[in-house]
Design a protein around this motif. Structure first.
Motif, PDB file in Angstrom:
ATOM      1  N   LEU A  14       0.811  -1.209   0.000  1.00 22.86           N
ATOM      2  CA  LEU A  14       0.000   0.000   0.000  1.00 22.86           C
ATOM      3  C   LEU A  14       0.848   1.264   0.000  1.00 22.86           C
ATOM      4  O   LEU A  14       0.530   2.218  -0.707  1.00 22.86           O
ATOM      5  CB  LEU A  14      -0.962  -0.008   1.191  1.00 22.86           C
ATOM      6  N   ASP A  33      11.563   3.699   4.803  1.00 19.19           N
ATOM      7  CA  ASP A  33      11.416   2.297   5.224  1.00 19.19           C
ATOM      8  C   ASP A  33      12.601   1.946   6.113  1.00 19.19           C
ATOM      9  O   ASP A  33      13.510   2.749   6.297  1.00 19.19           O
ATOM     10  CB  ASP A  33      11.279   1.374   4.005  1.00 19.19           C
ATOM     11  N   GLU A  93       0.651  -4.075  10.175  1.00 19.64           N
ATOM     12  CA  GLU A  93      -0.549  -3.997  11.022  1.00 19.64           C
ATOM     13  C   GLU A  93      -0.275  -4.688  12.366  1.00 19.64           C
ATOM     14  O   GLU A  93      -0.924  -5.673  12.725  1.00 19.64           O
ATOM     15  CB  GLU A  93      -1.709  -4.686  10.257  1.00 19.64           C
ATOM     16  N   LYS A  98       3.657  -0.196  15.268  1.00 19.74           N
ATOM     17  CA  LYS A  98       3.104   1.140  14.995  1.00 19.74           C
ATOM     18  C   LYS A  98       3.334   2.072  16.203  1.00 19.74           C
ATOM     19  O   LYS A  98       3.711   3.229  16.022  1.00 19.74           O
ATOM     20  CB  LYS A  98       1.607   1.052  14.660  1.00 19.74           C
ATOM     21  N   SER A 120      -5.909  -0.816   8.478  1.00 20.78           N
ATOM     22  CA  SER A 120      -7.218  -1.350   8.083  1.00 20.78           C
ATOM     23  C   SER A 120      -8.067  -1.741   9.280  1.00 20.78           C
ATOM     24  O   SER A 120      -9.291  -1.670   9.216  1.00 20.78           O
ATOM     25  CB  SER A 120      -7.035  -2.586   7.208  1.00 20.78           C
TER      26      SER A 120
HETATM   27  N1  LIG Z   1      -2.541  -4.611   1.612  1.00 20.35           N
HETATM   28  C1  LIG Z   1      -3.757  -4.060   1.580  1.00 20.35           C
HETATM   29  O1  LIG Z   1      -4.617  -4.445   0.773  1.00 20.35           O
HETATM   30  C2  LIG Z   1      -4.108  -2.915   2.498  1.00 20.35           C
HETATM   31  C3  LIG Z   1      -5.241  -2.124   2.210  1.00 20.35           C
HETATM   32  C4  LIG Z   1      -5.548  -1.026   3.034  1.00 20.35           C
HETATM   33  C5  LIG Z   1      -4.757  -0.763   4.134  1.00 20.35           C
HETATM   34  N2  LIG Z   1      -3.652  -1.542   4.420  1.00 20.35           N
HETATM   35  C6  LIG Z   1      -2.850  -1.194   5.606  1.00 20.35           C
HETATM   36  O2  LIG Z   1      -1.623  -0.608   5.198  1.00 20.35           O
HETATM   37  C7  LIG Z   1      -0.603  -0.948   6.138  1.00 20.35           C
HETATM   38  C8  LIG Z   1       0.545  -1.616   5.393  1.00 20.35           C
HETATM   39  O3  LIG Z   1       0.058  -2.758   4.726  1.00 20.35           O
HETATM   40  P1  LIG Z   1       0.814  -3.378   3.466  1.00 20.35           P
HETATM   41  O4  LIG Z   1      -0.082  -4.404   2.914  1.00 20.35           O
HETATM   42  O5  LIG Z   1       1.328  -2.297   2.583  1.00 20.35           O
HETATM   43  O6  LIG Z   1       2.052  -4.080   4.202  1.00 20.35           O
HETATM   44  P2  LIG Z   1       3.440  -4.597   3.612  1.00 20.35           P
HETATM   45  O7  LIG Z   1       3.885  -5.692   4.501  1.00 20.35           O
HETATM   46  O8  LIG Z   1       3.331  -4.827   2.151  1.00 20.35           O
HETATM   47  O9  LIG Z   1       4.425  -3.339   3.811  1.00 20.35           O
HETATM   48  C9  LIG Z   1       4.865  -2.884   5.061  1.00 20.35           C
HETATM   49  C10 LIG Z   1       6.149  -2.078   4.848  1.00 20.35           C
HETATM   50  O10 LIG Z   1       6.497  -1.467   6.086  1.00 20.35           O
HETATM   51  C11 LIG Z   1       7.890  -1.588   6.286  1.00 20.35           C
HETATM   52  N3  LIG Z   1       8.163  -1.465   7.718  1.00 20.35           N
HETATM   53  C12 LIG Z   1       8.164  -2.405   8.679  1.00 20.35           C
HETATM   54  N4  LIG Z   1       8.425  -1.858   9.881  1.00 20.35           N
HETATM   55  C13 LIG Z   1       8.624  -0.536   9.664  1.00 20.35           C
HETATM   56  C14 LIG Z   1       8.950   0.570  10.491  1.00 20.35           C
HETATM   57  N5  LIG Z   1       9.107   0.421  11.790  1.00 20.35           N
HETATM   58  N6  LIG Z   1       9.087   1.772   9.924  1.00 20.35           N
HETATM   59  C15 LIG Z   1       8.924   1.934   8.590  1.00 20.35           C
HETATM   60  N7  LIG Z   1       8.603   0.933   7.759  1.00 20.35           N
HETATM   61  C16 LIG Z   1       8.457  -0.274   8.288  1.00 20.35           C
HETATM   62  C17 LIG Z   1       8.236  -2.947   5.684  1.00 20.35           C
HETATM   63  O11 LIG Z   1       9.619  -3.034   5.401  1.00 20.35           O
HETATM   64  C18 LIG Z   1       7.345  -2.930   4.434  1.00 20.35           C
HETATM   65  O12 LIG Z   1       7.998  -2.311   3.342  1.00 20.35           O
HETATM   66  C19 LIG Z   1      -1.256  -1.816   7.216  1.00 20.35           C
HETATM   67  O13 LIG Z   1      -1.616  -1.008   8.294  1.00 20.35           O
HETATM   68  C20 LIG Z   1      -2.501  -2.352   6.499  1.00 20.35           C
HETATM   69  O14 LIG Z   1      -3.572  -2.597   7.408  1.00 20.35           O
HETATM   70  C21 LIG Z   1      -3.314  -2.602   3.612  1.00 20.35           C
END
Ligand SMILES: NC(=O)c1ccc[n+]([C@@H]2O[C@H](COP(=O)([O-])OP(=O)(O)OC[C@H]3O[C@@H](n4cnc5c(N)ncnc54)[C@H](O)[C@@H]3O)[C@@H](O)[C@H]2O)c1
Length: 298
Positions: A14, A33, A93, A98, A120
């Motif tokens: 995302l 990141d 998540e 967080k 989410s």
């Molecule tokens: N995937 C979906 O469909 C979707 C949709 C809406 C919302 N979300 C929300 O978006 C958020 C991320 O989801 P995602 O699917 O992109 O996850 P993801 O696992 O694809 O990406 C997470 C990223 O965060 C990085 N990360 C980890 N710890 C970190 C830190 N301390 N500081 C900075 N970066 C860090 C990781 O290296 C990774 O690049 C979650 O809260 C999720 O609920 C996801």
């Protein structure tokens, strides 16, 4: 406030989409990141997203390249936050990850910086205190494939400043989203508050052998004029995700119907490689699933 500098924390699925969409609409974006390997992966994702904008939105090569060049990368939080008007958090998540992130961010970001979470399932009030600036913190929730599914649910917690809320509504519109404001905290926002009960009900009708996939979808489509029924929607969500949700509910509630749903999804779909629209087969076969046929609704 006129936002110019946006920092996206987390360059995963995302985060990379949010970063590209913001850059595409003219913002200067930093993707933050945890280390250089992670920012490298984010850059690869962003590189790939360009093709989606060309194919799906008919963007020109020049437009996507300009957007790509507006994005820079950092694994140093102090540097990434130092000039940010807005930090959009899209990190895992996980409550502890967080909370820790917001504590660190709150201590290094300038006073002007607004923080939003793309979480989410977690509520902004869970992190408001950790940010050190609860009045400048709220949720801005995007959907996967943001350039096509352009919803932005904007949700305040009880301590969010009203003007900050309005600014985020305007920001969401400025990056091409349909802004959907929520005046109160609501788990699942608006979309999942509507969708999850519908999808649950459809799966219960199926596993209790009340009716079959096509009849259930047909009922919904004819009666509401919707282009897809719940099983067609589940094929887009993906059967693995549907299984994980029902499995978790079965464990949490002990409700035998959720266990039955999880068992059926595993035995009849996942174990047979039917994982949904992305893999060519789920409840329907793709492309050209039967529910798109003209005679389906007859
Ligand atoms: N995937 C979906 O469909 C979707 C949709 C809406 C919302 N979300 C929300 O978006 C958020 C991320 O989801 P995602 O699917 O992109 O996850 P993801 O696992 O694809 O990406 C997470 C990223 O965060 C990085 N990360 C980890 N710890 C970190 C830190 N301390 N500081 C900075 N970066 C860090 C990781 O290296 C990774 O690049 C979650 O809260 C999720 O609920 C996801």
């Amino acid at each position: 406030m006129n936002f110019q500098h946006v920092t996206v924390a987390g360059g995963g699925v995302l985060g990379s989409q949010i970063a590209f969409q913001s850059a595409y609409k003219g913002y200067s974006v930093i993707v933050y990141d945890i280390n250089e390997e992670a920012t490298g992966k984010a850059k690869e994702r962003l590189q790939k997203l360009q093709a989606n904008y060309i194919e799906d939105l008919h963007a020109s090569e020049e437009e996507v390249q300009t957007a790509f060049q507006r994005i820079s990368y950092s694994s140093d939080l102090v540097e990434a936050a130092s000039n940010a008007d807005l930090v959009i958090e899209a990190i895992p998540e996980v409550i502890d990850i967080k909370t820790d992130f917001y504590q660190k961010l709150g201590s290094v970001a300038p006073a002007k910086t607004i923080f939003v979470t793309n979480s989410s399932t977690l509520l902004p009030s869970q992190f408001a205190e950790a940010t050190g600036r609860p009045e400048k913190f709220l949720a801005l929730h995007f959907a996967n494939e943001i350039w096509l599914n352009n919803t932005a649910e904007i949700m305040k917690h009880p301590g969010t400043d009203e003007n900050i809320f309005d600014e985020i509504v305007e920001f969401a519109k400025s990056i091409g989203m349909v802004a959907l404001p929520l005046q109160k905290e609501q788990p699942g926002y608006i979309l999942n508050s509507l969708l999850v009960p519908l999808l649950d009900a459809a799966q219960k009708l199926l596993v209790n052998e009340v009716s079959d996939v096509e009849t259930i979808d047909k009922t919904w489509m004819v009666a509401t004029g919707s282009p897809k029924g719940p099983f067609a929607i589940l094929d887009v969500v993906g059967i693995n995700t549907a299984y994980n949700i029902s499995h978790a509910k079965a464990v949490a509630t002990g409700d035998p119907t959720y266990k039955k749903i999880a068992d059926v999804l595993k035995a009849e779909y996942i174990d047979k490689g039917k994982l949904g629209a992305a893999t060519g087969e789920g409840f329907y076969n793709y492309p050209n699933p039967s529910f798109e046929r003209e005679d389906f609704l007859k």
